[in-house]
Write a protein that holds these residues in place. Structure first.
Motif, mmCIF file in Angstrom:
data_model
loop_
_atom_site.group_PDB
_atom_site.id
_atom_site.type_symbol
_atom_site.label_atom_id
_atom_site.label_comp_id
_atom_site.label_asym_id
_atom_site.label_seq_id
_atom_site.Cartn_x
_atom_site.Cartn_y
_atom_site.Cartn_z
ATOM 1 N N THR A 149 -97.306 -13.793 -33.913
ATOM 2 C CA THR A 149 -96.436 -12.996 -34.786
ATOM 3 C C THR A 149 -95.067 -12.712 -34.136
ATOM 4 O O THR A 149 -94.332 -11.848 -34.598
ATOM 5 N N GLN A 184 -91.335 -13.096 -33.607
ATOM 6 C CA GLN A 184 -90.286 -13.489 -34.552
ATOM 7 C C GLN A 184 -88.940 -13.673 -33.848
ATOM 8 O O GLN A 184 -88.744 -13.216 -32.723
ATOM 9 N N PRO A 208 -95.736 -6.658 -34.030
ATOM 10 C CA PRO A 208 -95.526 -7.518 -35.196
ATOM 11 C C PRO A 208 -94.864 -6.798 -36.363
ATOM 12 O O PRO A 208 -95.209 -5.656 -36.677
ATOM 13 N N GLU A 245 -97.225 -9.887 -41.242
ATOM 14 C CA GLU A 245 -98.655 -10.201 -41.262
ATOM 15 C C GLU A 245 -98.803 -11.556 -41.919
ATOM 16 O O GLU A 245 -98.261 -11.797 -43.005
ATOM 17 N N ILE A 246 -99.483 -12.468 -41.244
ATOM 18 C CA ILE A 246 -99.691 -13.797 -41.815
ATOM 19 C C ILE A 246 -100.825 -13.692 -42.837
ATOM 20 O O ILE A 246 -101.987 -13.487 -42.484
#
Length: 253
Positions: free
Chosen positions: A96, A98, A218, A221-222
């Protein structure tokens, strides 16, 4: 002469066919060939050429990720980079990570190492975000020259040719600055065996985001990762009239 920081990311090799995990939470990475992000290779090459032209005094390569990220740092060292920094991030947290997190990490390292120029690839081929250079420039409040296809160094400024939708644009920006490398900037060299051996002796410092005061909690959320829809097979039509009729029906060609 400038001190240059280059970002290098370990990604699934461009020649590998990507497979989605059964739980649809990501793609299969275990046992899959990885390599340096191709645009980051171009960034490394440009930094090394700057050192060869006596424009750069030292080049530092940074990679964020699990232990395997050191592989791409070693590749950069073999290409001519002086030293590496591995920002250790466990695999679970790396999922997660980025561009905003990476940008803050690069900015902190740039301040710590008294960097004059940051060069990164314009995007990574795994997530295609194209955000890190822009965000890093914003965090540092430095000028940015993205999608660079040619760079010339002046006394206290850079002249950069960059690709835009309408063609080519030439801009000048003061140093310190952030640059993102486009495909046509250069052709990366292959690391020679002697340089690969030398790279094993070059230093790689280790640190964590916490050491740099960067929170990588994170922000996303995937939910699901899925294969793109299968393309429908084409059909052969006998003439233009048949084509027009098919289009009027709203059919797929």
């Amino acid at each position: 002469m400038a001190r240059v920081l280059v970002g290098v990311k370990r990604v699934i090799d461009y020649a590998v066919k990507i497979r989605v995990k059964p739980d649809k939470k990501g793609v299969v990475t275990d046992g899959v060939k990885h390599s340096m992000n191709p645009f980051d290779e171009i960034a490394v090459e440009e930094a090394v050429r700057m050192k060869e032209k006596k424009i750069a005094s030292e080049i530092i390569a940074v990679s964020c990720g699990p232990a395997q990220s050191q592989e791409v740092i070693r590749t950069a060292l073999a290409m001519g980079v002086d030293k590496g920094i591995h920002v250790e991030i466990p695999a679970a947290e790396y999922e997660t990570l980025q561009p905003i997190h990476v940008s803050k990490i690069l900015a902190k390292i740039a301040e710590k190492e008294k960097i004059d120029l940051i060069i990164v690839g314009k995007q990574a081929i795994d997530d295609d975000s194209n955000q890190t250079a822009q965000m890093t420039a914003a965090v540092l409040d430095w000028p940015q020259a993205t999608f660079a296809s040619h760079i010339e160094k002046g006394d206290k400024e850079l002249t950069v040719k960059r690709e835009v939708d309408g063609g080519m644009e030439t801009i000048k920006c003061k140093i310190p600055a952030v640059i993102s490398a486009d495909l046509r900037l250069n052709e990366p060299r292959y690391a020679t065996l002697p340089n690969i051996m030398k790279a094993k002796k070059k230093p790689i410092a280790k640190m964590t985001p916490k050491d740099l005061g960067v929170d990588i909690s994170p922000r996303i959320e995937i939910v699901s990762v899925e294969d793109p829809p299968v393309r429908q097979p084409g059909v052969i039509l006998p003439d233009v009239d048949a084509l027009v009729g098919k289009l009027k029906e709203g059919g797929h060609i």
